[in-house]
Design an enzyme around this catalytic site. Structure first.
Site, PDB file in Angstrom:
ATOM      1  N   CYS A 155      18.398  15.238 -18.603  1.00  0.00           N
ATOM      2  CA  CYS A 155      17.024  14.747 -18.748  1.00  0.00           C
ATOM      3  C   CYS A 155      16.590  13.893 -17.563  1.00  0.00           C
ATOM      4  CB  CYS A 155      16.905  13.941 -20.039  1.00  0.00           C
ATOM      5  SG  CYS A 155      17.942  12.483 -20.074  1.00  0.00           S
ATOM      6  N   CYS A 199      -2.312 -19.941 -50.898  1.00  0.00           N
ATOM      7  CA  CYS A 199      -2.011 -19.770 -52.303  1.00  0.00           C
ATOM      8  C   CYS A 199      -1.025 -18.637 -52.548  1.00  0.00           C
ATOM      9  CB  CYS A 199      -3.309 -19.505 -53.067  1.00  0.00           C
ATOM     10  SG  CYS A 199      -3.050 -19.166 -54.801  1.00  0.00           S
TER      11      CYS A 199
END
Lengths: 523, 152
Positions: free
Chosen positions: A269, A319
Site C-alpha cells: 500500500c 438537574c
C-alpha cells in the site's frame, strides 16, 4: 537456464535481476500466476549461496532497489529483446511495449496472432519502416489549429499525415506533457486520430526542458505499469523497488521493503512500514481513527444513552432529572433509573438498588464496552505514535549527547555509537508496537492471540525500559553503556519475535473478530 | 497570439454559417473568449419550443484545452448538472479526448445532438439518467415542465 534463452541472444531481464525471482515477477498479468508460497520456497533451494546466509525470517520479504539508470536499462533491454523478436525498429517496439503495459509475453502473443490489429491499436499503422517523419515546409499549407497560412510555415506530421505547424505541435505536446502529465500515450493532434507520438518525433519537436520531463514521465509509466515495481514514496527519492508480492497475497503477508534512501515502506500500500498489521486492516483502522477517535473520546467522556431509546444525551444543565428529547422518557442521570421510582428525592440519588436503574446501567455498560474497547487499542496505538515522535526529538539531541559524552568521559567516537543504535531501535520498535495495537483490535480471542499479546507485552516492557534509560542525563549515560547495549539488543530481538510470530500466523490464516472487522468496512 | 486568429476565424465562420438552431454572439464586445449561444430545443424532443442560453468559455490555452460549456438556462437532462453551474461533460469536451483541430461548431452540433438524444450511460445526473431509462414518460413530463418554467 533453459535453452529458450539461447534462442533470444539478447539480454533478458534475468541478467538484470540477478536471481530467478525477478524474472518471474517481470511478466505482469496472466503469466505471472506464481503463488507466493512457491515463490518463497523456490527461493529457498534454488540458490546455494543463500544457504550460507542466516535463514530468512518469516516477516522478511525479498526485494531489490533500482536506480533510475537501472530502470532505464531494464526498459532498453526489454525493448531490444522484443524488437529482435518482432522485427520492428526500437522506437516502434518501445511504443508497442508501452501500449501493452510492458507485459511482453502477452504483447508478443497478441502480435503473433494479429500483427496489424496490434500495430493499429498501438497507433503505429502499417508503414512503420518508411522514412522517418521530419519538419517540412509545404506550399499552400494552412494549419488547422491556428489557421496560420504564412508562406514558409514549418510543419510536421506523423505517418498518419495529420499535418500541423511546428508551433502548434509544440504547444500541444507541452500541454500534454506539462499540463496533463501524459507521456507514453500522447496521440496525434489530428481529429479522431489514435496514432501515438513516438519518442523520436518528440525529440525533433520539443526543447530539452520538455524532453527531460517527457522521459521522466515515460519512466514513471514503466514503473506504474509493472505490478512488481513501485516507486519509493519518500519525497525526492528516485529509487524504485522490485518485489514479487502480489495484491492477492496481501492478506497473508505484510511486505515491508527498505529503500536505499533509508525509508522503509509497505510494498502493498506504500504507506510507511506497518508490520505486523496487514494492509486491509491498516486501511480500516486509519479510516476508523479518522472518523471516530476524537468524537468517540468526547462521547465517552461527556454523554450517556437514554435507557429507553438509546439516543446519546449530553447533560447540559445541573438537574439530574432528565427528559429524553426523542422519546420523552424521564430518567435520573445518576442512576439511569426511571424518574418515577425516585419519588421526591431529587438531589441525592440514593436509589442504586433499584431494578430499572441496574438494568439500564447494564445495558449502558454493554453498549459502552465496544467504545471502550476501541479506545483501549486506540490510546495505546496513539501513545506509541506520539512516543516515537518524542523519541525522534531526542534522537536529534542524541548527536549532541554523543559529542558531550565523548568530551565528558574518555570514550571514543565508536564507543558512543550505542546511543544512536538505541535510538534507532526505539523508533523501529515503537513503530511495530503501534501497529500491533491496530492489529489486536481486529483479532479474535483465542490461544494464539494470547501468545501474541504476551509477545507484545514483552516488547513493550523492553521498549519502555530502554526509553527510560535513554532519557537519563548525559553524565549517567556512560555508566549505562553496557546495560543499554544489552537492552537495545533485547528490544530488537523481542521485536523480531513479535514479527516472526505474526508473519507465520498470517501465512496460515488468522481468525478475526468479525464484529469489529465488519464494523465500518470501506469499499 | 496565434489563438486569436483561430478564434476570430471560427467566430466569422460560425456567424456566416451557424449550426442549426443556434445563435452565437460575444458576451462582451472586447472579450473573444466568452461566447453566448442561444440554442433552440430540438424538434421531436421534450425540449422543443425552449430557448436555452449556453455560455462558452474558451480557456487561454484554447484550442489546446477544450472549451468549457455551461447551461445558463435550467434544463432537466442526464448530461447537464442540475445546479447553478449547469456544467456539461461530454466526449470531446474532456481534456483527454479533445483535439486542437476540433471546433466550437462541432461542439455545438454535439450538444444539440445530445439534447435530442440524451446519453444516460455518460450521465452527470444519475437520478435523471435512471428515470430516463426506466420511466421515459415521467422524464419527458418533467423535462417539458422545466422548459415551460425556465426556457421560455
Amino acid at each position: 537456464m533453459d535453452s529458450d534463452d539461447e534462442v533470444n541472444s539478447v539480454i533478458s531481464s534475468e541478467d538484470l535481476g540477478g536471481d530467478a525471482d525477478s524474472s518471474v515477477g517481470d511478466f505482469g498479468g496472466d503469466d505471472s500466476d506464481v503463488d507466493f508460497d512457491e515463490l518463497q520456497e523456490h527461493d529457498g533451494f534454488d540458490t546455494q549461496e543463500k544457504d550460507l546466509k542466516p535463514r530468512k525470517k518469516a516477516f522478511e520479504i525479498d526485494h531489490k532497489v533500482y536506480s533510475p539508470e537501472d530502470i532505464q536499462r531494464q526498459q532498453d533491454d526489454q525493448v531490444a529483446e522484443v524488437a529482435t523478436l518482432l522485427e520492428q525498429p526500437h522506437e516502434s517496439t518501445a511504443i508497442l511495449l508501452r501500449y501493452g503495459r510492458w507485459n511482453k509475453e502477452r504483447l508478443i502473443e497478441q502480435y503473433m496472432d494479429n500483427q496489424e490489429e496490434v500495430l493499429d491499436k498501438a497507433g503505429l499503422g502499417q508503414d512503420v519502416q518508411k522514412s522517418p517523419p521530419r519538419i517540412e515546409v509545404i506550399d499552400g499549407f494552412v494549419c488547422d489549429i491556428c489557421c496560420e497560412d504564412t508562406p514558409g510555415l514549418r510543419s510536421f506530421a506523423l505517418k498518419c499525415g495529420h499535418r500541423f505547424c511546428v508551433d502548434c505541435y509544440r504547444q500541444y505536446l507541452a500541454q500534454k506533457i506539462r499540463g496533463e502529465g501524459e507521456a507514453a500515450r500522447i496521440k496525434c493532434p489530428g481529429d479522431g486520430c489514435n496514432r501515438v507520438v513516438d519518442a523520436k518525433s518528440l525529440d525533433i519537436l520539443v526543447r530539452t526542458d520538455l524532453t527531460d520531463r517527457y522521459h521522466q514521465l515515460l519512466m514513471r509509466t514503466y514503473v506504474d505499469d509493472k505490478e512488481n515495481l513501485k516507486w519509493c514514496p519518500s519525497p525526492n527519492c528516485v529509487y524504485a523497488i522490485e518485489c514479487g508480492v502480489r495484491k492477492r497475497d496481501l492478506t497473508r503477508v505484510v511486505p515491508t521493503v527498505f529503500c536505499d534512501c533509508k525509508h522503509s515502506f509497505c510494498f502493498g500500500c506504500t504507506l510507511p512500514d506497518h508490520q505486523p498489521c496487514p494492509c486491509s486492516l491498516v486501511k480500516l483502522w486509519l479510516k476508523k481513527c479518522e472518523d471516530d477517535s476524537e468524537t468517540a473520546n468526547w462521547i465517552s467522556a461527556n454523554t450517556k444513552e437514554c435507557p429507553k431509546c438509546h439516543s446519546t444525551i449530553e447533560k447540559n444543565g445541573g438537574c439530574n432529572h432528565m427528559t429524553c428529547r426523542k422519546c420523552r422518557n424521564e430518567f435520573c442521570w445518576m442512576c439511569m433509573g426511571m424518574w418515577s421510582e425516585h419519588g421526591t428525592s431529587w438531589y441525592n440519588c440514593s436509589r442504586f438498588e433499584e431494578k430499572s436503574g441496574l438494568d439500564a446501567r447494564d445495558a449502558q455498560a454493554r453498549s459502552r464496552q465496544s467504545l471502550e474497547r476501541y479506545l483501549h487499542y486506540f490510546n495505546r496505538y496513539h501513545n506509541h505514535e506520539q512516543s516515537a515522535k518524542l523519541d525522534k526529538d531526542i534522537f536529534h539531541k542524541t548527536e549532541k549527547k554523543m559529542t558531550l559524552l565523548q568530551s565528558a568521559s574518555d570514550m571514543s567516537w565508536i564507543e558512543v555509537q550505542f546511543l544512536e543504535e538505541a535510538s534507532q531501535a526505539l523508533q523501529r520498535c515503537r513503530q511495530t508496537l503501534k501497529w500491533t495495537y491496530a492489529f489486536a483490535y481486529y483479532l479474535a480471542r483465542n490461544n494464539e492471540t494470547e501468545i501474541f499479546e504476551d509477545n507484545q507485552k514483552n516488547l513493550e516492557l523492553a521498549v519502555e525500559d530502554l526509553s527510560e534509560m535513554f532519557e537519563k542525563p548525559t553524565d549517567q549515560l556512560s555508566g549505562l553503556r553496557v546495560e543499554m547495549m544489552d537492552k537495545t539488543t533485547f528490544c530488537n530481538r523481542r521485536r523480531i519475535v513479535v514479527l516472526d510470530d505474526t508473519a507465520k500466523r498470517l501465512k496460515e490464516g488468522v481468525s478475526y473478530n468479525l464484529h469489529f472487522y465488519g464494523f465500518g468496512v470501506v469499499c | 497570439m496565434a489563438a486569436n486568429k483561430r478564434i476570430m476565424k471560427e467566430l466569422g465562420e460560425i456567424n456566416t454559417n451557424p449550426p442549426p438552431g443556434c445563435a452565437i454572439r460575444l458576451a462582451k464586445e472586447d472579450d473573444i473568449n466568452l461566447w453566448d449561444v442561444t440554442m433552440d430545443g430540438p424538434q421531436d424532443s421534450p425540449y422543443t419550443g425552449g430557448k436555452f442560453h449556453i455560455q462558452i468559455v474558451l480557456p487561454k490555452e484554447y484550442p489546446f484545452k477544450p472549451p468549457v460549456l455551461t447551461f445558463r438556462t435550467k434544463i432537466y437532462h442526464p448530461n447537464v448538472t442540475n445546479d447553478d453551474k449547469g456544467a456539461m461533460c461530454l466526449g470531446m469536451l474532456r481534456a483527454d479526448e479533445w483535439k486542437p483541430p476540433n471546433k466550437i461548431v462541432d461542439v455545438l452540433k454535439l450538444v444539440r445532438a445530445v439534447l435530442a438524444a440524451p446519453q444516460p450511460d455518460d450521465a452527470v445526473e444519475a437520478g435523471i439518467a435512471n428515470e430516463f431509462k426506466t420511466d421515459r414518460k415521467a422524464f419527458d413530463k418533467t423535462a417539458q415542465d422545466w422548459v415551460k418554467k425556465y426556457a421560455k
